[in-house]
Design an enzyme around this catalytic site. Sequence first.
Site, PDB file in Angstrom:
ATOM      1  N   ALA A   1       0.830  -1.207   0.000  1.00 15.85           N
ATOM      2  CA  ALA A   1       0.000   0.000   0.000  1.00 15.85           C
ATOM      3  C   ALA A   1       0.863   1.256   0.000  1.00 15.85           C
ATOM      4  O   ALA A   1       0.572   2.230  -0.708  1.00 15.85           O
ATOM      5  CB  ALA A   1      -0.930  -0.011   1.210  1.00 15.85           C
TER       6      ALA A   1
ATOM      7  N   HIS B   1       8.960  -8.347  -3.619  1.00 21.63           N
ATOM      8  CA  HIS B   1       7.613  -8.882  -3.809  1.00 21.63           C
ATOM      9  C   HIS B   1       7.133  -8.385  -5.163  1.00 21.63           C
ATOM     10  O   HIS B   1       7.315  -7.211  -5.495  1.00 21.63           O
ATOM     11  CB  HIS B   1       6.708  -8.372  -2.689  1.00 21.63           C
TER      12      HIS B   1
ATOM     13  N   GLU C   1       3.786 -29.049  20.435  1.00 17.48           N
ATOM     14  CA  GLU C   1       4.517 -30.224  19.957  1.00 17.48           C
ATOM     15  C   GLU C   1       4.901 -30.070  18.488  1.00 17.48           C
ATOM     16  O   GLU C   1       5.986 -30.473  18.064  1.00 17.48           O
ATOM     17  CB  GLU C   1       3.690 -31.493  20.162  1.00 17.48           C
TER      18      GLU C   1
END
Length: 347
Positions: free
Chosen positions: A101, A124, A248
């Site tokens: 943005a 990007h 875990e």
Amino acid sequence: MAQLNFGGTLENVVTRDEFPLAKAREILKDETIAIIGYGVQGPGQALNLRDNGFNVIIGQRPNSHSWDKAVNDGFIPGETLFPIEEAAAKGTIIQYLLSDAAQIAVWPQLKPHLTSGKALYFSHGFGVTYKERTGIIPPTDIDVILAAPKGSGTSLRRLFLAGKGLNSSYAIFQDATGKAKDRVVALGIGIGSGYLFETDFKKEVYSDLTGERGTLMGAIQGIFEAQYNVLRKNGHSPSEAFNETVEELTESLMPLVAENGMDWMYANCSTTAQRGALDWKNKFRDAVSPVFEDLYKSVAAGEEAQRSIDTNSQPDYREKLEEELKELRESEMWQAGKVVRSLRPKI
């Protein structure tokens, strides 16, 4: 460049062995790398480049939190830290690392400083791939390149300091000077990439948007919530539900996957766990495959990009984002996680 076999598919990759840091420094020895934006990717890339011996300056809005952060990281106002337009004028390579943005908002001020022969670098492919929506259309006489670390800027920096690397993709959208390939690979090595794999701007943004909404963030949080809620509904304590759902996985099993792959992790679990995982994985795959198909279609159609543009450009965007993050942060599952993390033994 080396060709490596990935499950029967040959890919072009660049490693530090064939493209050492000394070569990257030689290629960029006369370049001034202006990093525009010091938020998510900016600090990690800037600090790694600086530590690797490259000429780095920062462009950031004065009197902002990010400006202060750059000062705290050792960048000096008037010497290596400047307002955005001044840094862009000084740089020969402009690393455009603002949010998507913010890139749209700042583009009119940046574009006049993209003079002939410079390079415009992204991490990007969003702004250029969706240029009809963003208005980010680079001049034709500059290089337009991309190196995208496969992780956050924080991870890039942490791995660098640990003597490791974070893999990155690289792409060339426009080679006006004939030096785009050398420039982007040298930058990829300079920011601390483990290895670099070849892509293009569109594939980078399609895979990135899909991954963020999918297994990297969106899908995994949704799966966490679903399992945690089922356990809690059936009488399990918050501690038990969180440990069996998140702790875990993140503390024990995912490090095994990172070390040698999912098959190796399966082989190092109990036979009961192996059998159950193999029996149920296809059911989960078949259940979520239609969701991923819908997600990819939405990305390819530009719908996800437009939603991001529309939402993130609103003046109250940060306030609304904080409300959503607060809801996540204060959920029972992540409050339980906070307690569980505090109980981890200190080494």
